[in-house]
Scaffold this motif. Sequence first.
Motif, mmCIF file in Angstrom:
data_model
loop_
_atom_site.group_PDB
_atom_site.id
_atom_site.type_symbol
_atom_site.label_atom_id
_atom_site.label_comp_id
_atom_site.label_asym_id
_atom_site.label_seq_id
_atom_site.Cartn_x
_atom_site.Cartn_y
_atom_site.Cartn_z
ATOM 1 N N SER A 176 0.984 -1.120 -0.061
ATOM 2 C CA SER A 176 0.094 -0.072 0.046
ATOM 3 C C SER A 176 0.852 1.333 0.036
ATOM 4 C CB SER A 176 -1.040 0.120 1.341
ATOM 5 O OG SER A 176 -1.431 1.093 1.293
ATOM 6 N N HIS A 177 0.623 2.126 -0.791
ATOM 7 C CA HIS A 177 1.281 3.275 -1.006
ATOM 8 C C HIS A 177 1.059 4.312 0.192
ATOM 9 C CE1 HIS A 177 3.151 7.094 -2.992
ATOM 10 N NE2 HIS A 177 2.056 7.511 -2.644
ATOM 11 N N GLN A 184 -4.685 -5.574 -5.957
ATOM 12 C CA GLN A 184 -3.122 -4.863 -5.653
ATOM 13 C C GLN A 184 -2.230 -6.295 -5.373
ATOM 14 O OE1 GLN A 184 -2.384 -2.865 -2.189
ATOM 15 N NE2 GLN A 184 -1.388 -0.989 -3.102
ATOM 16 N N ASP A 204 -0.411 0.864 -7.169
ATOM 17 C CA ASP A 204 -0.902 1.672 -6.112
ATOM 18 C C ASP A 204 -2.347 1.724 -6.044
ATOM 19 O OD1 ASP A 204 1.666 2.720 -4.766
ATOM 20 O OD2 ASP A 204 1.970 3.916 -6.749
#
Length: 858
Positions: A225-226, A458, A469
């Motif tokens: 996760s960004h 993701q 992202d």
Amino acid sequence: MWFPSIHKWNHPSAILSTVAFPNKQVLFAGTHDSKILCLDLATYNLVKIIPLGDEGETHSKSSVLCLTKSQDEQFLFSAGADSLIRIWSIGRLTSSGDLTIREMATLYSSLDIGDIFSLKYLDAHQTIVFGCQNANMLYMTDVIDRLNRKPQSSDMNRLPHRRYDKFFDSTGPGNNARTPSPSPANLSRPDHAIMEIPLSNSIAYAHNSFIYSIEPIDITDVQLSHNFHVDGLEEGSTAFIVSGGGDGLSKVWAFNKCAKNIVDVKLISEMDNDESVLCQVIQFPLLYCGLNGGYVKIWDLNLNELISTLQCPSKCDVVSVSVYENHIFAAHEKGITKFYKNEIFERNVEEGLVLRTEILRKNSGGLRHLRLATGAKNGSLTLWNMNDLISEHPNYGAQTSLSSNGYSVPNPHPEGQSLFDNDSMLETLRDLISFKTVSASNENQHTIDSRRCASYLQKVFTKLGATCDILPIGSNDNPLLHATFKGTSNTKSKIAWYGHYDIVSPGDPNKWGTDPYILTCENGYLKGRGVTDNKGPLVAAMYSAGSALSKGTLEKDIVFLVEGQEESNSKGFAEAIEKHRNLFGNDVDWVLFSNSYWIDEKTPCLNYGLRGVINAQLRVWSEEPDRHSGLDGGIHREPTTDLSRLLSKLQDDDGRVLIPGFYDSLIALSNDDKARFEEVYKRADLAKSMSVDKLIAKWAQPSLSITNMKVSGPGNATVIPHSASATLSIRIVPGQDVHAMQDSLQQFVSDWFSKFDTSNHLEFKLLNEAEPWLGKPNNAAYQLLKKEIMEAWGINPLFIREGGSIPQVRFLERALGASAVQIPCGQSTDNAHLNNERLRIENWYKIRQILESSFTRL
């Protein structure tokens, strides 16, 4: 529905905390009267009661407010009202019912921290983190290594309750010297370590109130996760937690292991719940917060977005939350409230305040068992049988297994199974179909499933070798995924793939031959909602790019743009693309997508044109209420009559649209297009009534349709409605400007209505719009795909156009400066948006083959 109880234990004092050791078949429960109960989950026997504190010292007794464990179930950690943390070594339960438990260490702080309300152990760091009454959050690193080192202090008199007493240590009047605390003789336990937590390991005022909850986040999730990428944090050496406090905040913290015994703690983000956070549970990417006033708020940790707010009917404070898939259990003073879909069920399960809930899952004899443990103020500890929920959701999500802390994802690729083979691709699609990602729905389940689906995608992108992202779209709607498979070429050129993970509602499940949310493989077809629109083609494209990357044949970057709002007019998509324009650069060569179908069941196709659309609603209404035709008929101008007259102005008797300028800008059909249409007519298996002229009308001519009409009132034969509405669907073609056509339509109906001698009112509402798109079938991409289709199917594809619309194709061409190319995957009988949606497996495998080769050659 509720569940039958399996077993109930009774204790004289309240059950305040629980933790399960499912591999050892033991449930531990902490009590108000300073005990830890040890319960056999197989025989339901109470095998041991552990009293806390030293014998004869009543002031060392305390409530056990929190329990936690190490993942390997070797250690139990307890804490509570005595400001101490105890570490226990846990053996295995023997066949005779004996359980070896040894108290190994006690941790304390020289600060007056008060009660310890929350406690978790971070296995990767051997770090204990706990939240306190004084609003501080403390931690101790390398705990097990410290225990294994010698010598260790074993002087029990170092503990705070033996060094001072809150009463006897008062200075008294005039600041007189402290009166020594009465304490027993010196006590030393050679087999017991006493460890002081360094003052530097205290985060002062981590919250502005009591810290009621600490929950760890699975590191395998946050690495993707960004939102958790922070400068200065080293990947692989950082653990993440979410703390919740009485100040209403949920805070995300990063614990970065810098050196031995040294951890750098950083606040990453915070979410304001408005009410005190009494408990939390995480099923990444979702954070469930139990709050004052009976509220449960659900946050997306990837984006720090609040996606849902629930409230218990009793409005009592939620002191414990447990979640199984979409079943949310909130414990409070009146019992337990279960939220599921749009249903709320409240039950007083213990005739009093439920203080703790925990979901347990185990496998036994090849069968799965699901249990809910509840601990109550009256001292009862109950196990409830939740096996019906397993049968209700046999294939939900990413084949997850539940522990007491939520989801853990097992190895998705058993020995001998390739990451990129078709069986793995099939399992990914199976998981994807199970997510109920209906973007047009306001149901809590669909909102949660869409966020879970984005997080799952993701993971799949990352597993296949891409960076990925999750990007917000600005309106708390389903997020956008941006993923990149990095090519080997030094050139900066890219290929973009556009797809979507949202679906339309399957409607009445009784009209389906199979469960729409369970992928069924039958008679050569894949069946399930979204299998052809658009989850199946999306998965094929993902595996094509990943396979090419793994083989080293991918030269250009493949950039995926996957949205979750396509079936809801792509709300927020264009704004998100513009906002994150820097992620894509100016070097995209082609925009590929697969969101349509062959013209029949036998002939592969390439699509190079789509009509645009303007959907609008006309509503005529009166300030009078619904009236009776026998009493008021013929007295007033009626809305239904005015609407009918207005609709009649839109077309002449031959169906020609009368909106000014409607046909002025049409582009004449080229000779090449006519030749393609004629080839389609000759080769495709079309209905006998079809002709070339009808193909031209469907694909290359505009149209106007009245698709829906409604009136107010009961709809019987004697009621004059006070309002009437009609929905228009106008299909436009290249040459017609969507905004000019919309303005012309609105002006046209307004002008005509103003000519009516009526007291009624007109309301014009634009529902959605999309531009027409016309590709270039002679360009390099189409010609390459033509060759690849010929090689895969042994037949040249038909070049077709369609009468439907895809809102974002023309936008992406302009935004990315690239030509769009569509390669249909399924057949004309796929039933997209209809009952029994399907996709032929051969088509699915072939498009993967075609795309993998094309990705390496474009």
